[in-house]
Design a protein around this motif. Sequence first.
Motif, PDB file in Angstrom:
ATOM      1  N   PRO A 171    -102.731   8.448  88.325  1.00  0.00           N
ATOM      2  CA  PRO A 171    -102.279   9.544  87.458  1.00  0.00           C
ATOM      3  C   PRO A 171    -101.046  10.177  88.086  1.00  0.00           C
ATOM      4  O   PRO A 171    -101.050  10.471  89.282  1.00  0.00           O
ATOM      5  N   ASN A 229    -107.436  12.845  84.436  1.00  0.00           N
ATOM      6  CA  ASN A 229    -107.290  13.367  85.808  1.00  0.00           C
ATOM      7  C   ASN A 229    -107.029  14.875  85.813  1.00  0.00           C
ATOM      8  O   ASN A 229    -106.087  15.360  85.187  1.00  0.00           O
ATOM      9  N   GLY A 257     -98.901   3.606  99.118  1.00  0.00           N
ATOM     10  CA  GLY A 257     -98.142   2.475  99.654  1.00  0.00           C
ATOM     11  C   GLY A 257     -98.515   1.135  99.057  1.00  0.00           C
ATOM     12  O   GLY A 257     -98.033   0.100  99.532  1.00  0.00           O
ATOM     13  N   GLY A 304     -99.114   4.015  92.222  1.00  0.00           N
ATOM     14  CA  GLY A 304     -98.360   5.075  91.563  1.00  0.00           C
ATOM     15  C   GLY A 304     -96.872   4.806  91.565  1.00  0.00           C
ATOM     16  O   GLY A 304     -96.273   4.421  90.551  1.00  0.00           O
ATOM     17  N   SER A 305     -96.247   4.957  92.739  1.00  0.00           N
ATOM     18  CA  SER A 305     -94.788   4.891  92.824  1.00  0.00           C
ATOM     19  C   SER A 305     -94.197   3.612  92.250  1.00  0.00           C
ATOM     20  O   SER A 305     -93.090   3.624  91.705  1.00  0.00           O
TER      21      SER A 305
HETATM   22  C1  LIG Z   1     -94.749  11.356  90.534  1.00  0.00           C
HETATM   23  C2  LIG Z   1     -96.159  11.436  91.023  1.00  0.00           C
HETATM   24  C3  LIG Z   1     -97.036  12.326  90.411  1.00  0.00           C
HETATM   25  C4  LIG Z   1     -98.383  12.390  90.819  1.00  0.00           C
HETATM   26  N1  LIG Z   1     -99.249  13.212  90.153  1.00  0.00           N
HETATM   27  C5  LIG Z   1    -100.593  13.134  90.410  1.00  0.00           C
HETATM   28  C6  LIG Z   1    -101.539  13.775  89.566  1.00  0.00           C
HETATM   29  O1  LIG Z   1    -101.207  14.406  88.554  1.00  0.00           O
HETATM   30  N2  LIG Z   1    -102.853  13.664  89.894  1.00  0.00           N
HETATM   31  C7  LIG Z   1    -103.277  12.928  90.986  1.00  0.00           C
HETATM   32  O2  LIG Z   1    -104.486  12.851  91.230  1.00  0.00           O
HETATM   33  N3  LIG Z   1    -102.397  12.299  91.784  1.00  0.00           N
HETATM   34  C8  LIG Z   1    -101.075  12.370  91.506  1.00  0.00           C
HETATM   35  N4  LIG Z   1    -100.181  11.644  92.271  1.00  0.00           N
HETATM   36  C9  LIG Z   1    -100.692  10.812  93.368  1.00  0.00           C
HETATM   37  C10 LIG Z   1    -101.083   9.427  92.825  1.00  0.00           C
HETATM   38  O3  LIG Z   1    -102.197   9.533  91.978  1.00  0.00           O
HETATM   39  C11 LIG Z   1    -101.407   8.409  93.932  1.00  0.00           C
HETATM   40  O4  LIG Z   1    -102.297   8.945  94.865  1.00  0.00           O
HETATM   41  C12 LIG Z   1    -100.158   7.945  94.653  1.00  0.00           C
HETATM   42  O5  LIG Z   1     -99.113   7.709  93.749  1.00  0.00           O
HETATM   43  C13 LIG Z   1    -100.453   6.657  95.403  1.00  0.00           C
HETATM   44  O6  LIG Z   1     -99.421   6.341  96.296  1.00  0.00           O
HETATM   45  P1  LIG Z   1     -98.088   5.514  95.902  1.00  0.00           P
HETATM   46  O7  LIG Z   1     -97.235   6.509  95.210  1.00  0.00           O
HETATM   47  O8  LIG Z   1     -97.572   5.078  97.216  1.00  0.00           O
HETATM   48  O9  LIG Z   1     -98.518   4.388  94.997  1.00  0.00           O
HETATM   49  C14 LIG Z   1     -98.834  11.576  91.888  1.00  0.00           C
HETATM   50  C15 LIG Z   1     -97.934  10.678  92.492  1.00  0.00           C
HETATM   51  C16 LIG Z   1     -96.621  10.593  92.060  1.00  0.00           C
HETATM   52  C17 LIG Z   1     -95.712   9.593  92.716  1.00  0.00           C
END
Ligand SMILES: Cc1cc2nc3c(=O)[nH]c(=O)nc-3n(C[C@H](O)[C@H](O)[C@H](O)COP(=O)(O)O)c2cc1C
Length: 360
Positions: free
Chosen positions: A21, A71, A219, A240-241
């Motif tokens: 999310p 979420n 990651g 996510g990213s």
């Molecule tokens: C732009 C952005 C917004 C995010 N918003 C939320 C959110 O609304 N709720 C949540 O549980 N995590 C949020 N996260 C964290 C992600 O759910 C997740 O833990 C994270 O992206 C995983 O790491 P990665 O970015 O290296 O893939 C967000 C991450 C990003 C990059």
Amino acid sequence: MEWQNKLTSLLGIPYPFVQAPMLGITTPAMVAAVSNGGGLGSLPVGGLAPERVAALIQEVKALTSKPFAVNLFTYEIPPAGQPDTFEPMQRFLQQLYTASDLTVPLVDYDAIKIYSYKDQLPVLLSAGVSLVSFTFGIPDADSIAQLKARGCLLLGTATSVEEAVALETAGCDAAVAQGIEAGGHRGTFLPGALPQIGTMALVPQITDRISLPVIAAGGIADGRTAAAAFCLGASAVQCGSVLLRSPESAATPRHKAKVGAVTDMGTRLTRAFSGRWARGIGNTLMDAVEASGLPLNVYPLQDALTQAVRKVAKELDDPAFIVMYAGQAAQMARELPAAEIMEEIRKATEKILDTGGTQG
Ligand SMILES: Cc1cc2nc3c(=O)[nH]c(=O)nc-3n(C[C@H](O)[C@H](O)[C@H](O)COP(=O)(O)O)c2cc1C
């Protein structure tokens, strides 16, 4: 490759690949694309007005009949009353905007609407949402009882072993283990120092300690990183990213270009935007607030203050004044449809795991 495990059976999905999310980035189209592809889409609604939450859930439902998670941000609402930190920060921000030739409306403290997850819960229950994930805390006992009475599964976020144990004790069905690499807010909710444990170290320590299925986050952006997470004991991975540049991402064109150009060193943890620790790409707004030395407002008041310029800058597609949350592996983000990105990661993971851990 057999992907079915306890978690996929619980969630009712073919593949243990979760779209993270990402509030402000994830669209209903992204959620549906990933769920339709056999993974789990996640719709972020943290802090949104209940009417908006209802509309977004309906949008996703119109695009998919597959399971998806909603979420929530499960934090305690700060006590009423304007803190002393509000006006000095507002003044500083206005000076910064003027110096940058931006016209941004003042934020009226009394007009700030803060919605708790408790305000949103009735919407989720009446929409028949069956998977609820959350970050920043654990829903209170009454909310958990209401969700469980409707057969909802609960996926909590932990940034330390202690938080994972707390999720299990509270009756959650799975734990997202969020490493320090992750983009966006740290899900941290227990008092004390900010946990700064990487995904590689966090996932095995959590799987050793709790009996819930663990979803690794932080990651994970390709087959190598996903395969590593499964080897560490994760039952699923959350990405996510890597999706920030997909066409289903709400990021503006210049925001996507910034993600495309980011390096391994290009993100950092900051409290500047929202008052809570989050990882993002540095820009003028982040640098200036950090350098101001002013005390920050508690979440979500600092977020409400910076929202004003972020809205203006988003319309102007000006990356200097938006929030560009992104993780340490954001460089690996692909300019492909979300479902394709997730499918490529899954297939690459299969190849690695099927050949005994080598890339073949
Ligand atoms: C732009 C952005 C917004 C995010 N918003 C939320 C959110 O609304 N709720 C949540 O549980 N995590 C949020 N996260 C964290 C992600 O759910 C997740 O833990 C994270 O992206 C995983 O790491 P990665 O970015 O290296 O893939 C967000 C991450 C990003 C990059």
